[in-house]
Design an enzyme around this catalytic site. Structure first.
Site, PDB file in Angstrom:
ATOM      1  N   GLY A  62       0.832  -1.219   0.000  1.00 56.16           N
ATOM      2  CA  GLY A  62       0.000   0.000   0.000  1.00 56.16           C
ATOM      3  C   GLY A  62       0.853   1.251   0.000  1.00 56.16           C
ATOM      4  O   GLY A  62       0.509   2.275   0.591  1.00 56.16           O
ATOM      5  N   GLY A  65       0.085   5.400  -0.863  1.00 55.71           N
ATOM      6  CA  GLY A  65      -0.838   6.229  -0.099  1.00 55.71           C
ATOM      7  C   GLY A  65      -0.129   7.413   0.553  1.00 55.71           C
ATOM      8  O   GLY A  65       0.974   7.793   0.152  1.00 55.71           O
ATOM      9  N   GLN A  66      -0.755   7.981   1.547  1.00 53.76           N
ATOM     10  CA  GLN A  66      -0.206   9.186   2.183  1.00 53.76           C
ATOM     11  C   GLN A  66       1.167   8.931   2.809  1.00 53.76           C
ATOM     12  O   GLN A  66       2.039   9.798   2.766  1.00 53.76           O
ATOM     13  CB  GLN A  66      -1.177   9.701   3.266  1.00 53.76           C
ATOM     14  CG  GLN A  66      -0.743  11.031   3.875  1.00 53.76           C
ATOM     15  CD  GLN A  66      -1.480  11.393   5.170  1.00 53.76           C
ATOM     16  OE1 GLN A  66      -2.403  10.678   5.604  1.00 53.76           O
ATOM     17  NE2 GLN A  66      -1.075  12.483   5.787  1.00 53.76           N
ATOM     18  N   ASP A 106      -1.074  -7.030  -4.937  1.00 59.16           N
ATOM     19  CA  ASP A 106      -2.423  -6.980  -4.361  1.00 59.16           C
ATOM     20  C   ASP A 106      -2.398  -7.880  -3.130  1.00 59.16           C
ATOM     21  O   ASP A 106      -2.190  -9.093  -3.251  1.00 59.16           O
ATOM     22  CB  ASP A 106      -3.425  -7.503  -5.402  1.00 59.16           C
ATOM     23  CG  ASP A 106      -4.852  -7.467  -4.881  1.00 59.16           C
ATOM     24  OD1 ASP A 106      -5.062  -7.216  -3.675  1.00 59.16           O
ATOM     25  OD2 ASP A 106      -5.766  -7.692  -5.705  1.00 59.16           O
ATOM     26  N   TYR A 195     -13.129   0.275  10.027  1.00 56.97           N
ATOM     27  CA  TYR A 195     -11.690   0.556  10.098  1.00 56.97           C
ATOM     28  C   TYR A 195     -11.154   0.217  11.498  1.00 56.97           C
ATOM     29  O   TYR A 195     -10.167  -0.514  11.638  1.00 56.97           O
ATOM     30  CB  TYR A 195     -11.482   2.034   9.777  1.00 56.97           C
ATOM     31  CG  TYR A 195     -10.058   2.539   9.842  1.00 56.97           C
ATOM     32  CD1 TYR A 195      -9.051   2.002   9.053  1.00 56.97           C
ATOM     33  CD2 TYR A 195      -9.731   3.617  10.686  1.00 56.97           C
ATOM     34  CE1 TYR A 195      -7.763   2.510   9.100  1.00 56.97           C
ATOM     35  CE2 TYR A 195      -8.441   4.127  10.720  1.00 56.97           C
ATOM     36  CZ  TYR A 195      -7.464   3.569   9.932  1.00 56.97           C
ATOM     37  OH  TYR A 195      -6.181   4.076   9.977  1.00 56.97           O
ATOM     38  N   LYS A 199      -8.666  -2.824  12.735  1.00 59.78           N
ATOM     39  CA  LYS A 199      -7.362  -2.541  13.354  1.00 59.78           C
ATOM     40  C   LYS A 199      -7.219  -3.242  14.714  1.00 59.78           C
ATOM     41  O   LYS A 199      -6.138  -3.717  15.058  1.00 59.78           O
ATOM     42  CB  LYS A 199      -7.156  -1.029  13.492  1.00 59.78           C
ATOM     43  CG  LYS A 199      -6.922  -0.320  12.156  1.00 59.78           C
ATOM     44  CD  LYS A 199      -5.609  -0.753  11.482  1.00 59.78           C
ATOM     45  CE  LYS A 199      -5.317   0.051  10.238  1.00 59.78           C
ATOM     46  NZ  LYS A 199      -4.046  -0.283   9.595  1.00 59.78           N
ATOM     47  N   ILE A 225      -1.981  11.617  10.920  1.00 58.90           N
ATOM     48  CA  ILE A 225      -0.644  11.992  10.434  1.00 58.90           C
ATOM     49  C   ILE A 225      -0.761  13.156   9.444  1.00 58.90           C
ATOM     50  O   ILE A 225      -1.595  13.119   8.533  1.00 58.90           O
ATOM     51  CB  ILE A 225       0.065  10.793   9.764  1.00 58.90           C
ATOM     52  CG1 ILE A 225       0.106   9.593  10.732  1.00 58.90           C
ATOM     53  CG2 ILE A 225       1.470  11.199   9.319  1.00 58.90           C
ATOM     54  CD1 ILE A 225       0.840   9.813  12.035  1.00 58.90           C
TER      55      ILE A 225
HETATM   56  N1  LIG Z   1      -2.552   8.541   7.465  1.00 52.97           N
HETATM   57  C1  LIG Z   1      -2.897   8.517   8.746  1.00 52.97           C
HETATM   58  O1  LIG Z   1      -3.243   9.543   9.352  1.00 52.97           O
HETATM   59  C2  LIG Z   1      -2.872   7.214   9.488  1.00 52.97           C
HETATM   60  C3  LIG Z   1      -2.587   6.030   8.852  1.00 52.97           C
HETATM   61  N2  LIG Z   1      -2.593   4.851   9.579  1.00 52.97           N
HETATM   62  C4  LIG Z   1      -2.316   3.603   8.894  1.00 52.97           C
HETATM   63  O2  LIG Z   1      -1.145   3.696   8.132  1.00 52.97           O
HETATM   64  C5  LIG Z   1      -1.287   2.936   6.927  1.00 52.97           C
HETATM   65  C6  LIG Z   1      -0.989   3.798   5.727  1.00 52.97           C
HETATM   66  O3  LIG Z   1      -1.904   4.869   5.752  1.00 52.97           O
HETATM   67  P1  LIG Z   1      -2.065   5.873   4.520  1.00 52.97           P
HETATM   68  O4  LIG Z   1      -0.846   5.898   3.697  1.00 52.97           O
HETATM   69  O5  LIG Z   1      -2.577   7.122   5.104  1.00 52.97           O
HETATM   70  O6  LIG Z   1      -3.279   5.174   3.721  1.00 52.97           O
HETATM   71  P2  LIG Z   1      -3.819   5.519   2.260  1.00 52.97           P
HETATM   72  O7  LIG Z   1      -5.275   5.281   2.264  1.00 52.97           O
HETATM   73  O8  LIG Z   1      -3.327   6.847   1.833  1.00 52.97           O
HETATM   74  O9  LIG Z   1      -3.091   4.408   1.367  1.00 52.97           O
HETATM   75  C7  LIG Z   1      -3.439   3.051   1.423  1.00 52.97           C
HETATM   76  C8  LIG Z   1      -2.932   2.359   0.180  1.00 52.97           C
HETATM   77  O10 LIG Z   1      -3.382   1.013   0.201  1.00 52.97           O
HETATM   78  C9  LIG Z   1      -3.559   0.619  -1.150  1.00 52.97           C
HETATM   79  N3  LIG Z   1      -4.417  -0.565  -1.263  1.00 52.97           N
HETATM   80  C10 LIG Z   1      -5.778  -0.630  -1.223  1.00 52.97           C
HETATM   81  N4  LIG Z   1      -6.173  -1.886  -1.485  1.00 52.97           N
HETATM   82  C11 LIG Z   1      -5.063  -2.633  -1.686  1.00 52.97           C
HETATM   83  C12 LIG Z   1      -4.830  -3.993  -2.021  1.00 52.97           C
HETATM   84  N5  LIG Z   1      -5.834  -4.863  -2.188  1.00 52.97           N
HETATM   85  N6  LIG Z   1      -3.543  -4.400  -2.143  1.00 52.97           N
HETATM   86  C13 LIG Z   1      -2.521  -3.541  -1.983  1.00 52.97           C
HETATM   87  N7  LIG Z   1      -2.687  -2.240  -1.681  1.00 52.97           N
HETATM   88  C14 LIG Z   1      -3.939  -1.786  -1.548  1.00 52.97           C
HETATM   89  C15 LIG Z   1      -4.174   1.848  -1.818  1.00 52.97           C
HETATM   90  O11 LIG Z   1      -4.003   1.796  -3.223  1.00 52.97           O
HETATM   91  C16 LIG Z   1      -3.418   2.981  -1.140  1.00 52.97           C
HETATM   92  O12 LIG Z   1      -2.338   3.425  -1.921  1.00 52.97           O
HETATM   93  C17 LIG Z   1      -2.710   2.370   6.939  1.00 52.97           C
HETATM   94  O13 LIG Z   1      -2.682   1.048   7.425  1.00 52.97           O
HETATM   95  C18 LIG Z   1      -3.426   3.250   7.927  1.00 52.97           C
HETATM   96  O14 LIG Z   1      -4.471   2.575   8.582  1.00 52.97           O
HETATM   97  C19 LIG Z   1      -2.875   4.817  10.900  1.00 52.97           C
HETATM   98  C20 LIG Z   1      -3.192   5.969  11.557  1.00 52.97           C
HETATM   99  C21 LIG Z   1      -3.143   7.256  10.930  1.00 52.97           C
HETATM  100  C1  LIG Z   2      -6.275   8.474  12.273  1.00 48.40           C
HETATM  101  C2  LIG Z   2      -6.415   7.561  11.131  1.00 48.40           C
HETATM  102  O1  LIG Z   2      -6.294   6.374  11.289  1.00 48.40           O
HETATM  103  C3  LIG Z   2      -6.721   8.086   9.775  1.00 48.40           C
HETATM  104  N1  LIG Z   2      -6.037   9.293   9.485  1.00 48.40           N
HETATM  105  C4  LIG Z   2      -8.210   8.331   9.654  1.00 48.40           C
HETATM  106  O2  LIG Z   2      -8.617   9.462   9.993  1.00 48.40           O
HETATM  107  O3  LIG Z   2      -8.945   7.402   9.299  1.00 48.40           O
END
Ligand SMILES: NC(=O)C1=CN([C@@H]2O[C@H](COP(=O)(O)OP(=O)(O)OC[C@H]3O[C@@H](n4cnc5c(N)ncnc54)[C@H](O)[C@@H]3O)[C@@H](O)[C@H]2O)C=CC1
Ligand SMILES: CC(=O)[C@H](N)C(=O)O
Length: 373
Positions: A62, A65-66, A106, A195, A199, A225
């Protein structure tokens, strides 16, 4: 050996170990029996070994993503460009594709995952694929598949190939019946989003695999984040990223949470450093396998006040999104991360004023470049 006899033998060994009190946290249990997908525990002919002196071979799922691209850049500085593979199901933009190894993966395709781990001799896995809180509520069945079934694949491949596994959890793993101010590591966890439920499941499954199969599972509960050069993927804390962009571009911002909604937050540099620090921490310093980490806690009103110090004409208005507001109202207001600070020395660098200065400087230089062009 017939399956029942084997199971009896395994159970006997386990009970013996429990009785003598030597089943301790962190002690590998793979010798007890079969790994989760029935690969014999001693079938390590395809296991990539990782001794303390080697560089880890890293896979990030993944990764587009962000958080993933920032993590890849950060780890590549430490372990070398070619030792960190970014993966996702989306097509990478040119600059990411050319910045280091990228492959399609995937997480719902178990064979594909196993092939990637084996062919690339992966030793550390950062599992970032997920659907976040707001998009998860909009598509529960996909969130369930990616966040739960996908996680099962990751756990199995990690256990079978002896990987060190990092899975991020979140403030969203708590719910309205958890203590909210502050929220400790161990307390009631009854989240009301798919979600959050997924988790909590990940935390419990990872810990179970750790104690049952010796999986080196490490997990941090991240706050919201905030990043400058990547967009959030559909969460409840997204407003705290968008506000900077809009403040500089338009001088105003419409917030989808109420002004008094307090949530724990962290700048991405602190988040990535915490992630590497917990992955590098000696196993015997980890009294737990899932830790809260925190940096700051603020409301949209607090954040707007801080932005105003730099952008005097800035105006914030509120148009509350009821789904996001209900989620935010059930999440921690403050996070107690004293165990992370005590066990492996966690310390954040960015408080609210530094965060705002850093974000505005980044977007300010971006806006100036755009204007110059
Ligand atoms: N950004 C935040 O504020 C926070 C993020 N997290 C965790 O950190 C991790 C990364 O977060 P972000 O980068 O913000 O998430 P995001 O939503 O920006 O990116 C997630 C990525 O997962 C990919 N994805 C979706 N389905 C998939 C599949 N079947 N196979 C492979 N990849 C797939 C998407 O294409 C996307 O690029 C997540 O597990 C999230 O729960 C936890 C707390 C806060
Ligand atoms: C805090 C998180 O896990 C994420 N940024 C969300 O808002 O869903």
């Amino acid at each position: 050996m017939p399956v029942t006899r084997m199971l009896q033998q395994v159970a006997g060994q386990m009970l013996g170990r429990l009785a003598c009190g030597c089943w301790t946290a962190g002690q590998p249990l793979r010798f007890l029996g079969t790994s989760p997908r029935q690969i014999p525990a001693d079938a390590n002919f395809h296991c990539a070994s990782f001794s303390g002196t080697d560089q880890p071979r890293v896979l990030i799922t993944g990764g587009l993503g962000q958080l993933g691209v920032g993590l890849a850049n950060f780890l590549r500085k430490r372990f070398g460009k070619d030792n960190v593979i970014l993966s996702d199901i989306r097509k990478p933009p040119d600059h990411i594709f050319h910045s280091g190894p990228f492959i399609y993966s995937d997480i719902l395709d178990y064979k594909n995952l196993r092939e990637i781990v084996v062919n690339n001799r992966v030793t550390w896995l950062f599992h970032y694929s997920a659907l976040l809180s707001a998009v998860g509520e909009a598509n529960v069945s996909l969130a369930r598949a990616v966040n739960i079934t996908g996680l099962h694949n990751i756990l199995d491949v990690a256990a079978e190939h002896n990987l060190r596994l990092f899975v991020p959890s979140t403030i969203g793993a708590f719910g309205p019946t958890s203590p909210r101010n502050p929220t400790p590591d161990l307390c009631v966890q009854r989240p009301r989003t798919i979600y959050g439920v997924s988790k909590v499941h990940a935390e419990l499954m990872g810990e179970y695999y750790h104690y049952r199969y010796g999986l080196d599972f490490r997990c941090l509960r991240y706050p919201g984040i905030i990043s400058a050069d990547s967009q959030p993927g559909g969460g409840t804390t997204d407003y705290a990223v968008q506000i900077f962009h809009d403040a500089l571009k338009n001088g105003k911002f419409e917030c989808n949470l109420k002004p008094s909604t307090r949530l724990p937050m962290m700048y991405i540099d602190d988040c990535l450093r915490a992630t590497l620090e917990v992955m590098e921490a000696p196993a015997d310093s980890l009294s737990m396998r899932t830790y809260n980490v925190n940096a700051m806690s603020f409301t949209p009103e607090d954040l707007a006040q801080e932005v105003l110090k730099h952008v005097p004409e800035f105006q914030i208005t509120y148009n509350v999104d009821s789904v996001r507001q209900a989620i935010a109202d059930s999440w921690p207001m403050n996070f107690d991360d004293s165990n992370a600070r005590k066990d492996w020395g966690w310390k954040h660098d960015f408080d609210l004023p530094e965060l705002v200065t850093t974000m505005l400087n980044f977007h300010g230089s971006d806006t100036r470049v755009a204007q110059a062009n």
